[in-house]
Design a protein around this motif. Structure first.
Motif, mmCIF file in Angstrom:
data_model
loop_
_atom_site.group_PDB
_atom_site.id
_atom_site.type_symbol
_atom_site.label_atom_id
_atom_site.label_comp_id
_atom_site.label_asym_id
_atom_site.label_seq_id
_atom_site.Cartn_x
_atom_site.Cartn_y
_atom_site.Cartn_z
ATOM 1 N N GLY A 1 0.801 -1.216 0.000
ATOM 2 C CA GLY A 1 0.000 0.000 0.000
ATOM 3 C C GLY A 1 0.838 1.272 0.000
ATOM 4 N N TRP A 2 2.155 1.134 0.094
ATOM 5 C CA TRP A 2 3.069 2.276 0.097
ATOM 6 C C TRP A 2 4.104 2.094 -1.008
ATOM 7 C CZ3 TRP A 2 2.690 6.416 3.557
ATOM 8 C CH2 TRP A 2 1.729 6.260 4.568
ATOM 9 N N LEU B 1 7.666 7.936 -10.626
ATOM 10 C CA LEU B 1 8.554 6.788 -10.772
ATOM 11 C C LEU B 1 8.828 6.262 -9.369
ATOM 12 C CD1 LEU B 1 11.095 8.054 -13.457
ATOM 13 C CD2 LEU B 1 9.153 6.515 -13.772
ATOM 14 N N VAL B 2 8.440 5.033 -9.100
ATOM 15 C CA VAL B 2 8.470 4.539 -7.725
ATOM 16 C C VAL B 2 9.028 3.117 -7.674
ATOM 17 C CG1 VAL B 2 6.487 5.971 -7.107
ATOM 18 C CG2 VAL B 2 6.125 3.603 -7.847
ATOM 19 N N TYR B 3 9.408 2.729 -6.427
ATOM 20 C CA TYR B 3 9.686 1.339 -6.077
ATOM 21 C C TYR B 3 8.625 0.910 -5.074
ATOM 22 C CZ TYR B 3 14.399 2.578 -7.730
ATOM 23 O OH TYR B 3 15.463 3.039 -8.467
ATOM 24 N N ASP B 4 8.052 -0.246 -5.276
ATOM 25 C CA ASP B 4 7.161 -0.812 -4.275
ATOM 26 C C ASP B 4 7.366 -2.316 -4.245
ATOM 27 O OD1 ASP B 4 6.020 -1.614 -6.617
ATOM 28 O OD2 ASP B 4 4.156 -0.505 -6.369
ATOM 29 N N CYS C 1 5.302 7.233 0.248
ATOM 30 C CA CYS C 1 3.986 7.808 -0.042
ATOM 31 C C CYS C 1 2.983 6.686 -0.246
ATOM 32 C CB CYS C 1 4.027 8.679 -1.302
ATOM 33 S SG CYS C 1 5.251 9.993 -1.313
ATOM 34 N N ASN C 2 1.708 7.030 -0.053
ATOM 35 C CA ASN C 2 0.621 6.176 -0.523
ATOM 36 C C ASN C 2 -0.223 6.985 -1.496
ATOM 37 O OD1 ASN C 2 -0.896 7.859 1.092
ATOM 38 N ND2 ASN C 2 -1.246 6.306 2.688
#
Length: 265
Positions: A64-65, A113-116, A147-148
């Motif tokens: 979720g983040w 642009l993210v890592y999860d 962040c969510n």
């Protein structure tokens, strides 16, 4: 009647404020701590003296983040950064960050642009030629902003440790020291050996078969004559030749002296 209506309005306002405060407090308490949002684990690694290796640091982001990638989509966003402190001649080069994926958030028009989930960062390691063999623990940090879909938290940092074992010597690495009790030999007749030369050892010192040394050890007239003739032989060395003309001219300049005296000199 008016007083009763006013009283009911005040009560409703207080109840609304209490409910809002409870909701806000619940939202704040639902935000996990930094160590619970992201966890970092480094796989132990072995590296040779004077060699190179690549370590893996696995980041696990809570469901979720997500965290901003490196580099992030926008300049003002804080990227995820992995750092490692050098220890005992073991240093880390620039990290290799994984490919990010785009994610659209409700509060930002531009996709992020993210890592999860799980992301692996590689760290190139180098051990110097004078690094001592053994086990080391290198300490590092992971800095990130999580962040969510609703909110981004303040930047945070978590520590991690990397276990490194230095063993063996890399091919082509210079050897800085050889144990005093070792006498290796080069296979196939190539290279060099540290064994003592022929002639044996006495008391740990190398004995060389030298006839001049044996002559002086006797301490006789032969030793004196041998030393005398060796001194005469030194006059035949090339550095003496330029001085012959100078020496003869000095003695020959004595015109008042008899020829035999000049020759004797």
């Amino acid at each position: 009647m008016m007083k009763r209506a006013l009283f009911l309005g005040v009560v409703l306002a207080l109840l609304s404020a209490a409910v809002a405060s409870a909701q806000l407090g619940g939202a704040q308490s639902a935000i996990p701590a930094a160590k619970d949002l992201v966890q970092a684990a480094a796989t132990p690694i072995t590296i040779a003296v004077g060699g190179r290796a690549s370590a893996r640091v696995t980041l696990r982001v809570r469901e979720g983040w997500h965290v901003n990638a490196n580099p992030p989509a926008l300049d003002y966003m804080i990227p995820t950064v992995v750092k490692l402190t050098a220890v005992g001649g073991i240093t880390a080069g620039p990290p290799g960050y994984p490919a990010a994926h785009q994610q659209k958030l409700s509060f930002e028009e531009t996709p992020m642009l993210v890592y999860d989930g799980e992301a692996v960062v590689t760290l190139p390691l180098t051990a110097t030629s004078d690094a001592a063999q053994g086990a080391y623990t290198l300490r590092g940090t992971v800095s990130f902003q999580s962040c969510n879909d609703q909110v981004c938290l303040a930047p945070a940092s978590i520590p991690f440790e990397l276990a490194v074992t230095v063993a063996g010597v890399a091919a082509g690495a210079p050897v800085t020291a050889v144990p005093a009790d070792s006498t290796p030999s080069a296979p196939g007749g190539s290279g060099f050996a540290t064994a003592p030369p022929a002639g044996g050892t006495s008391g740990g010192a190398t004995v060389v078969d030298n006839p001049i040394a044996r002559l002086f050890a006797g301490g006789s007239l032969a030793a004196f004559l041998g030393l005398f003739f060796i001194g005469l032989a030194l006059n035949l060395t090339p550095c003496v030749y330029p001085m012959l003309g100078v020496t003869v001219s000095i003695f020959g300049a004595r015109k008042a002296a008899p020829p035999m005296q000049v020759f004797g000199l």
